[in-house]
Motif scaffolding. Sequence first.
Motif, short mmCIF file in Angstrom:
data_model
loop_
_atom_site.label_atom_id
_atom_site.label_comp_id
_atom_site.label_asym_id
_atom_site.label_seq_id
_atom_site.Cartn_x
_atom_site.Cartn_y
_atom_site.Cartn_z
N VAL A 1 6.45 -11.36 0.60
CA VAL A 1 5.41 -10.56 1.26
C VAL A 1 4.22 -11.44 1.60
O VAL A 1 3.66 -11.37 2.71
N TRP A 2 3.82 -12.29 0.68
CA TRP A 2 2.68 -13.19 0.89
C TRP A 2 2.96 -14.12 2.06
O TRP A 2 2.12 -14.33 2.93
N THR A 3 4.17 -14.66 2.11
CA THR A 3 4.54 -15.57 3.20
C THR A 3 4.54 -14.85 4.55
O THR A 3 4.00 -15.37 5.54
N LYS A 4 5.10 -13.66 4.58
CA LYS A 4 5.12 -12.89 5.84
C LYS A 4 3.71 -12.57 6.31
O LYS A 4 3.39 -12.70 7.51
N THR B 1 1.94 -13.95 9.77
CA THR B 1 1.35 -13.03 10.74
C THR B 1 -0.08 -13.45 11.07
O THR B 1 -0.48 -13.47 12.24
N LYS B 2 -0.84 -13.80 10.05
CA LYS B 2 -2.24 -14.21 10.24
C LYS B 2 -2.31 -15.55 10.99
O LYS B 2 -3.20 -15.75 11.81
N VAL B 3 -1.38 -16.45 10.70
CA VAL B 3 -1.37 -17.74 11.40
C VAL B 3 -1.09 -17.54 12.88
O VAL B 3 -1.68 -18.20 13.74
N SER B 4 -0.21 -16.60 13.20
CA SER B 4 0.08 -16.36 14.62
C SER B 4 -1.15 -15.82 15.34
O SER B 4 -1.37 -16.13 16.51
N GLU B 5 -1.96 -15.03 14.63
CA GLU B 5 -3.20 -14.55 15.22
C GLU B 5 -4.18 -15.69 15.45
O GLU B 5 -4.86 -15.74 16.48
N VAL B 6 -4.24 -16.61 14.50
CA VAL B 6 -5.15 -17.75 14.62
C VAL B 6 -4.70 -18.69 15.73
O VAL B 6 -5.52 -19.23 16.47
N SER B 7 -3.41 -18.86 15.89
CA SER B 7 -2.90 -19.83 16.85
C SER B 7 -2.84 -19.32 18.29
O SER B 7 -2.53 -20.09 19.20
N SER B 8 -3.15 -18.07 18.50
CA SER B 8 -3.13 -17.55 19.87
C SER B 8 -4.35 -18.06 20.65
O SER B 8 -5.40 -18.34 20.08
N GLU C 1 -8.54 -13.20 -0.05
CA GLU C 1 -8.25 -11.87 -0.60
C GLU C 1 -6.77 -11.75 -0.97
O GLU C 1 -6.42 -11.22 -2.03
N ALA C 2 -5.92 -12.22 -0.07
CA ALA C 2 -4.48 -12.15 -0.32
C ALA C 2 -4.10 -12.98 -1.55
O ALA C 2 -3.26 -12.55 -2.36
N ALA C 3 -4.70 -14.14 -1.68
CA ALA C 3 -4.39 -14.99 -2.84
C ALA C 3 -4.77 -14.27 -4.13
O ALA C 3 -3.98 -14.28 -5.10
N ALA C 4 -5.92 -13.63 -4.15
CA ALA C 4 -6.33 -12.91 -5.35
C ALA C 4 -5.37 -11.76 -5.66
O ALA C 4 -4.97 -11.58 -6.82
N GLU C 5 -4.99 -11.02 -4.63
CA GLU C 5 -4.07 -9.89 -4.83
C GLU C 5 -2.70 -10.36 -5.32
O GLU C 5 -2.13 -9.79 -6.27
N HIS C 6 -2.17 -11.38 -4.67
CA HIS C 6 -0.84 -11.84 -5.02
C HIS C 6 -0.81 -12.54 -6.39
O HIS C 6 0.16 -12.40 -7.14
N MET C 7 -1.86 -13.27 -6.71
CA MET C 7 -1.91 -13.90 -8.03
C MET C 7 -2.01 -12.84 -9.12
O MET C 7 -1.40 -12.98 -10.19
N ALA C 8 -2.72 -11.75 -8.83
CA ALA C 8 -2.78 -10.64 -9.79
C ALA C 8 -1.39 -10.01 -9.95
O ALA C 8 -0.99 -9.64 -11.06
N ALA C 9 -0.66 -9.91 -8.86
CA ALA C 9 0.70 -9.35 -8.93
C ALA C 9 1.61 -10.27 -9.75
O ALA C 9 2.41 -9.79 -10.57
N PHE C 10 1.48 -11.59 -9.55
CA PHE C 10 2.27 -12.53 -10.36
C PHE C 10 1.89 -12.42 -11.83
O PHE C 10 2.75 -12.48 -12.72
N ALA C 11 0.60 -12.24 -12.10
CA ALA C 11 0.14 -12.10 -13.48
C ALA C 11 0.73 -10.84 -14.13
O ALA C 11 1.08 -10.85 -15.31
#
Length: 147
Positions: free
Chosen positions: A56-59, A63-70, A91-101
Amino acid sequence: MANSQDFTAMFKDMFGAFPVDTKAFDEAFKTSATLSEKMSKVALQAAEKSTEIASVWTKDTLTKVSEVSSAKAEPADYSKAMTDFASTQAEAAAEHMAAFAEVAKKVQVETVELMLAAGKDISEDAQEAVKKATDEVTKAAKKATAK
Protein backbone atom coordinates in the motif's frame (compact mmCIF):
# COMPACT_ATOMS: atom_id res chain seq x y z
CA MET A 1 42.28 -68.87 26.24
CA ALA A 2 40.26 -66.48 28.31
CA ASN A 3 36.55 -66.42 27.70
CA SER A 4 34.96 -63.00 27.58
CA GLN A 5 31.87 -62.52 29.64
CA ASP A 6 28.59 -62.08 27.77
CA PHE A 7 27.11 -58.79 28.95
CA THR A 8 24.01 -59.10 26.76
CA ALA A 9 21.92 -60.84 29.38
CA MET A 10 23.07 -58.46 32.10
CA PHE A 11 22.15 -55.37 30.06
CA LYS A 12 18.84 -56.93 29.03
CA ASP A 13 17.98 -57.54 32.68
CA MET A 14 19.13 -54.08 33.72
CA PHE A 15 17.13 -52.27 31.03
CA GLY A 16 14.17 -54.55 31.66
CA ALA A 17 14.20 -53.51 35.32
CA PHE A 18 14.10 -49.83 34.33
CA PRO A 19 11.67 -49.66 31.44
CA VAL A 20 11.52 -46.48 29.39
CA ASP A 21 8.09 -45.18 28.57
CA THR A 22 8.30 -43.56 25.15
CA LYS A 23 4.91 -41.93 25.66
CA ALA A 24 6.62 -39.04 27.45
CA PHE A 25 8.92 -38.53 24.48
CA ASP A 26 5.98 -38.72 22.09
CA GLU A 27 4.07 -36.12 24.09
CA ALA A 28 7.11 -33.84 24.23
CA PHE A 29 7.54 -34.14 20.47
CA LYS A 30 3.85 -33.39 19.87
CA THR A 31 4.00 -30.36 22.18
CA SER A 32 7.10 -29.12 20.38
CA ALA A 33 5.57 -29.67 16.94
CA THR A 34 2.37 -27.88 17.96
CA LEU A 35 4.38 -24.94 19.30
CA SER A 36 6.39 -24.77 16.08
CA GLU A 37 3.22 -24.80 14.01
CA LYS A 38 1.67 -21.98 16.04
CA MET A 39 4.89 -19.91 15.96
CA SER A 40 5.11 -20.38 12.19
CA LYS A 41 1.52 -19.22 11.84
CA VAL A 42 2.28 -16.06 13.84
CA ALA A 43 5.38 -15.36 11.74
CA LEU A 44 3.57 -15.95 8.44
CA GLN A 45 0.65 -13.73 9.43
CA ALA A 46 3.09 -10.97 10.40
CA ALA A 47 4.94 -11.33 7.10
CA GLU A 48 1.66 -11.20 5.18
CA LYS A 49 0.47 -8.08 7.02
CA SER A 50 3.87 -6.38 6.65
CA THR A 51 3.82 -7.12 2.92
CA GLU A 52 0.35 -5.61 2.62
CA ILE A 53 1.48 -2.45 4.44
CA ALA A 54 4.58 -2.14 2.26
CA SER A 55 2.54 -2.70 -0.90
CA VAL A 56 0.00 0.00 0.00
CA TRP A 57 2.83 2.39 0.90
CA THR A 58 4.57 1.70 -2.42
CA LYS A 59 1.39 2.21 -4.44
CA ASP A 60 0.64 5.47 -2.64
CA THR A 61 4.19 6.69 -3.21
CA LEU A 62 4.10 5.83 -6.91
CA THR A 63 0.79 7.66 -7.29
CA LYS A 64 2.29 10.75 -5.63
CA VAL A 65 5.44 10.52 -7.75
CA SER A 66 3.36 10.48 -10.92
CA GLU A 67 1.68 13.69 -9.74
CA VAL A 68 5.06 15.29 -9.08
CA SER A 69 6.51 14.20 -12.41
CA SER A 70 3.69 15.60 -14.53
CA ALA A 71 4.33 18.77 -16.54
CA LYS A 72 3.31 22.03 -14.86
CA ALA A 73 2.27 25.33 -16.39
CA GLU A 74 4.22 27.53 -13.99
CA PRO A 75 7.69 27.00 -12.45
CA ALA A 76 6.24 27.68 -8.99
CA ASP A 77 3.90 24.71 -9.45
CA TYR A 78 6.92 22.37 -9.44
CA SER A 79 8.00 23.73 -6.08
CA LYS A 80 4.48 23.35 -4.71
CA ALA A 81 4.24 19.77 -6.05
CA MET A 82 7.53 18.84 -4.38
CA THR A 83 6.47 20.45 -1.10
CA ASP A 84 3.14 18.63 -1.20
CA PHE A 85 4.93 15.37 -2.03
CA ALA A 86 7.37 15.75 0.86
CA SER A 87 4.53 16.60 3.23
CA THR A 88 2.37 13.64 2.23
CA GLN A 89 5.38 11.30 2.37
CA ALA A 90 6.16 12.40 5.92
CA GLU A 91 2.55 11.71 6.94
CA ALA A 92 2.52 8.39 5.10
CA ALA A 93 5.79 7.35 6.71
CA ALA A 94 4.39 8.03 10.17
CA GLU A 95 1.19 6.11 9.42
CA HIS A 96 2.92 3.13 7.87
CA MET A 97 5.60 2.93 10.55
CA ALA A 98 2.82 2.91 13.15
CA ALA A 99 1.16 0.07 11.23
CA PHE A 100 4.45 -1.88 11.20
CA ALA A 101 4.79 -1.23 14.94
CA GLU A 102 1.30 -2.66 15.50
CA VAL A 103 2.26 -5.81 13.59
CA ALA A 104 5.42 -6.16 15.68
CA LYS A 105 3.46 -5.59 18.89
CA LYS A 106 0.91 -8.24 17.90
CA VAL A 107 3.70 -10.72 17.12
CA GLN A 108 5.33 -10.01 20.46
CA VAL A 109 2.10 -10.50 22.42
CA GLU A 110 1.18 -13.71 20.57
CA THR A 111 4.70 -15.09 20.99
CA VAL A 112 4.68 -14.46 24.74
CA GLU A 113 1.25 -16.09 25.04
CA LEU A 114 2.41 -19.13 23.07
CA MET A 115 5.61 -19.47 25.09
CA LEU A 116 3.73 -19.23 28.38
CA ALA A 117 1.21 -21.86 27.24
CA ALA A 118 3.98 -24.11 25.93
CA GLY A 119 5.94 -23.71 29.14
CA LYS A 120 2.90 -24.77 31.12
CA ASP A 121 2.32 -27.78 28.85
CA ILE A 122 5.97 -28.82 28.96
CA SER A 123 6.07 -28.42 32.73
CA GLU A 124 2.99 -30.59 33.13
CA ASP A 125 4.40 -33.21 30.76
CA ALA A 126 7.73 -33.20 32.62
CA GLN A 127 6.04 -33.55 36.02
CA GLU A 128 3.98 -36.46 34.76
CA ALA A 129 7.03 -38.16 33.24
CA VAL A 130 9.12 -37.69 36.39
CA LYS A 131 6.32 -39.01 38.61
CA LYS A 132 5.85 -42.04 36.38
CA ALA A 133 9.60 -42.71 36.19
CA THR A 134 9.90 -42.38 39.97
CA ASP A 135 7.07 -44.85 40.48
CA GLU A 136 8.65 -47.33 38.05
CA VAL A 137 12.11 -47.03 39.62
CA THR A 138 10.62 -47.47 43.09
CA LYS A 139 8.75 -50.60 41.95
CA ALA A 140 11.89 -51.98 40.30
CA ALA A 141 13.98 -51.26 43.40
CA LYS A 142 11.43 -52.98 45.65
CA LYS A 143 11.33 -55.92 43.27
CA ALA A 144 15.11 -56.16 43.20
CA THR A 145 15.45 -55.99 46.99
CA ALA A 146 12.67 -58.52 47.49
CA LYS A 147 14.70 -61.21 45.68
